[in-house]
Write an enzyme that holds these catalytic residues in place. Structure first.
Site, PDB file in Angstrom:
ATOM      1  N   TYR A 155      21.941 -26.100  16.333  1.00 15.31           N
ATOM      2  CA  TYR A 155      22.496 -25.192  15.325  1.00 15.31           C
ATOM      3  C   TYR A 155      22.698 -25.932  14.004  1.00 15.31           C
ATOM      4  O   TYR A 155      22.272 -25.480  12.945  1.00 15.31           O
ATOM      5  CB  TYR A 155      23.827 -24.629  15.830  1.00 15.31           C
ATOM      6  CG  TYR A 155      24.570 -23.778  14.817  1.00 15.31           C
ATOM      7  CD1 TYR A 155      24.259 -22.424  14.668  1.00 15.31           C
ATOM      8  CD2 TYR A 155      25.570 -24.317  14.012  1.00 15.31           C
ATOM      9  CE1 TYR A 155      24.932 -21.645  13.733  1.00 15.31           C
ATOM     10  CE2 TYR A 155      26.248 -23.551  13.088  1.00 15.31           C
ATOM     11  CZ  TYR A 155      25.925 -22.208  12.953  1.00 15.31           C
ATOM     12  OH  TYR A 155      26.590 -21.439  12.016  1.00 15.31           O
TER      13      TYR A 155
HETATM   14  N1  LIG Z   1      31.480 -16.129  12.380  1.00 15.55           N
HETATM   15  C1  LIG Z   1      31.816 -17.162  11.618  1.00 15.55           C
HETATM   16  O1  LIG Z   1      33.032 -17.459  11.449  1.00 15.55           O
HETATM   17  C2  LIG Z   1      30.752 -17.989  10.973  1.00 15.55           C
HETATM   18  C3  LIG Z   1      31.057 -19.288  10.562  1.00 15.55           C
HETATM   19  C4  LIG Z   1      30.058 -20.049   9.946  1.00 15.55           C
HETATM   20  C5  LIG Z   1      28.796 -19.516   9.729  1.00 15.55           C
HETATM   21  N2  LIG Z   1      28.533 -18.246  10.148  1.00 15.55           N
HETATM   22  C6  LIG Z   1      27.184 -17.715   9.889  1.00 15.55           C
HETATM   23  O2  LIG Z   1      27.311 -16.394   9.379  1.00 15.55           O
HETATM   24  C7  LIG Z   1      26.250 -15.566   9.874  1.00 15.55           C
HETATM   25  C8  LIG Z   1      26.819 -14.351  10.599  1.00 15.55           C
HETATM   26  O3  LIG Z   1      27.695 -14.808  11.608  1.00 15.55           O
HETATM   27  P1  LIG Z   1      28.336 -13.831  12.687  1.00 15.55           P
HETATM   28  O4  LIG Z   1      29.367 -14.606  13.409  1.00 15.55           O
HETATM   29  O5  LIG Z   1      28.673 -12.523  12.054  1.00 15.55           O
HETATM   30  O6  LIG Z   1      27.047 -13.642  13.626  1.00 15.55           O
HETATM   31  P2  LIG Z   1      26.990 -13.071  15.129  1.00 15.55           P
HETATM   32  O7  LIG Z   1      28.159 -12.234  15.439  1.00 15.55           O
HETATM   33  O8  LIG Z   1      26.714 -14.236  16.011  1.00 15.55           O
HETATM   34  O9  LIG Z   1      25.762 -12.131  15.015  1.00 15.55           O
HETATM   35  C9  LIG Z   1      24.517 -12.637  15.148  1.00 15.55           C
HETATM   36  C10 LIG Z   1      23.551 -11.689  14.473  1.00 15.55           C
HETATM   37  O10 LIG Z   1      22.261 -12.258  14.613  1.00 15.55           O
HETATM   38  C11 LIG Z   1      21.411 -11.290  15.168  1.00 15.55           C
HETATM   39  N3  LIG Z   1      20.462 -11.929  16.082  1.00 15.55           N
HETATM   40  C12 LIG Z   1      20.726 -12.795  17.099  1.00 15.55           C
HETATM   41  N4  LIG Z   1      19.588 -13.115  17.727  1.00 15.55           N
HETATM   42  C13 LIG Z   1      18.587 -12.444  17.099  1.00 15.55           C
HETATM   43  C14 LIG Z   1      17.180 -12.339  17.292  1.00 15.55           C
HETATM   44  N5  LIG Z   1      16.532 -12.991  18.266  1.00 15.55           N
HETATM   45  N6  LIG Z   1      16.473 -11.549  16.442  1.00 15.55           N
HETATM   46  C15 LIG Z   1      17.101 -10.868  15.465  1.00 15.55           C
HETATM   47  N7  LIG Z   1      18.423 -10.913  15.231  1.00 15.55           N
HETATM   48  C16 LIG Z   1      19.154 -11.687  16.053  1.00 15.55           C
HETATM   49  C17 LIG Z   1      22.298 -10.316  15.949  1.00 15.55           C
HETATM   50  O11 LIG Z   1      21.654  -9.054  15.980  1.00 15.55           O
HETATM   51  P3  LIG Z   1      21.987  -7.936  17.127  1.00 15.55           P
HETATM   52  O12 LIG Z   1      23.487  -7.892  17.247  1.00 15.55           O
HETATM   53  O13 LIG Z   1      21.394  -6.680  16.577  1.00 15.55           O
HETATM   54  O14 LIG Z   1      21.312  -8.395  18.385  1.00 15.55           O
HETATM   55  C18 LIG Z   1      23.558 -10.318  15.107  1.00 15.55           C
HETATM   56  O15 LIG Z   1      23.481  -9.361  14.094  1.00 15.55           O
HETATM   57  C19 LIG Z   1      25.412 -16.469  10.770  1.00 15.55           C
HETATM   58  O16 LIG Z   1      24.337 -16.996  10.019  1.00 15.55           O
HETATM   59  C20 LIG Z   1      26.369 -17.581  11.157  1.00 15.55           C
HETATM   60  O17 LIG Z   1      25.714 -18.787  11.492  1.00 15.55           O
HETATM   61  C21 LIG Z   1      29.472 -17.481  10.773  1.00 15.55           C
END
Ligand SMILES: NC(=O)c1ccc[n+]([C@@H]2O[C@H](COP(=O)([O-])OP(=O)(O)OC[C@H]3O[C@@H](n4cnc5c(N)ncnc54)[C@H](OP(=O)(O)O)[C@@H]3O)[C@@H](O)[C@H]2O)c1
Length: 242
Positions: A155
């Site tokens: 990651y």
């Molecule tokens: N959450 C945090 O606090 C945090 C912290 C640091 C960075 N980030 C970054 O912010 C972004 C959003 O984070 P999040 O926590 O909201 O993400 P998340 O809840 O893990 O959601 C992941 C997203 O990626 C999509 N996804 C996963 N596998 C996929 C595939 N094979 N093909 C297409 N789409 C796929 C999912 O789509 P489906 O649901 O439709 O399957 C979902 O919309 C990410 O880039 C993450 O690394 C988040």
């Protein structure tokens, strides 16, 4: 960039941060292609909410591991709205793996979804710009991208490369396209946060709290409205990266 009337593709826009970005853009009058993978009902509810806001949206399904599905995602937006001005690469996976435990499948999943897909989406976005059209790309990275880390090896490496890609693309695609990245901190807990890691983490952060998706939306809007910021990595972490 004046946002009203523009068209954006947001990946992973059915749930959580991607959903908030899609709705935040729509509230500014942006028409949105709501990409999703498995969250079909959630993506449709984002489309419904955007329409209720008075904007337009289209939900498009694609597994970002399938390279052949990437350019058609951009083309779906062009077919429906005639142009695409904004690309937000938010979809990603976040799975554990140390130097000893990371297997080839864990490595390949992270590289495919978190790095290769954004690269080829950026390529399709750039190839489909009309002559003289301005564009913006925002890649959602992570503060871990610029720090050594041992627990999320693939990651962290993929996000580091995404930041490097952002800077290279800012050079390659200027002056028409601005390319920036966001480094969120602790915004939403992972679905399996059984040991309440987020709550315990807040105490250790300089600002003594975790963040919210609205704070990511505000940062995305700042980057999109700017006409003079490119190649930047904007931390929205409450100081966690320090
Ligand atoms: N959450 C945090 O606090 C945090 C912290 C640091 C960075 N980030 C970054 O912010 C972004 C959003 O984070 P999040 O926590 O909201 O993400 P998340 O809840 O893990 O959601 C992941 C997203 O990626 C999509 N996804 C996963 N596998 C996929 C595939 N094979 N093909 C297409 N789409 C796929 C999912 O789509 P489906 O649901 O439709 O399957 C979902 O919309 C990410 O880039 C993450 O690394 C988040």
């Amino acid at each position: 960039m004046e946002l009203a009337g523009k068209v954006a593709l947001v990946t992973g826009a059915g749930v959580r941060i991607g959903r908030a970005i899609a709705l935040g853009l729509a509230a500014e009058g942006v028409r949105v292609i709501v990409h999703y993978h498995s969250s079909s009902a959630q993506a449709q509810s984002v489309v419904d909410e955007i329409q209720a806001l008075g904007s337009e949206a289209l939900a498009v399904q694609a597994d970002l591991r399938e390279t052949a599905r990437l350019a058609p995602l951009v083309e779906a937006g062009l077919a429906r709205f005639g142009h695409l001005d904004i690309l937000v690469n938010s979809a990603a996976i976040f799975e554990r793996g140390t130097i000893l435990s990371t297997d080839q499948e864990n490595w390949a999943r992270h590289m495919d979804i978190n790095l290769k897909a954004p690269f080829f989406l950026c390529q399709a976005f750039a190839r489909n710009l009309q002559p003289g059209q301005r564009g913006h790309i925002v890649n959602i990275a992570d503060w871990r991208a610029e720090r050594p880390g041992t627990q999320y090896m693939a990651y962290t490496l993929a996000k580091s490369a995404l930041v490097a890609l952002t800077r290279s693309l800012a050079l390659a695609l200027g002056p028409d396209v601005q390319v920036n990245a966001l480094a969120p901190g602790a915004i939403l807990p992972p679905p399996d946060d059984a040991d309440r890691y987020f709550e315990r983490l807040a105490e250790r952060l300089p600002l003594k709290r975790t963040g919210s998706p609205d704070e990511i939306v505000a940062a995305v809007l700042y980057l999109l409205r700017s006409d003079f910021v490119t190649g930047e990595l904007l931390h929205v972490t409450g100081g966690e990266h320090l």
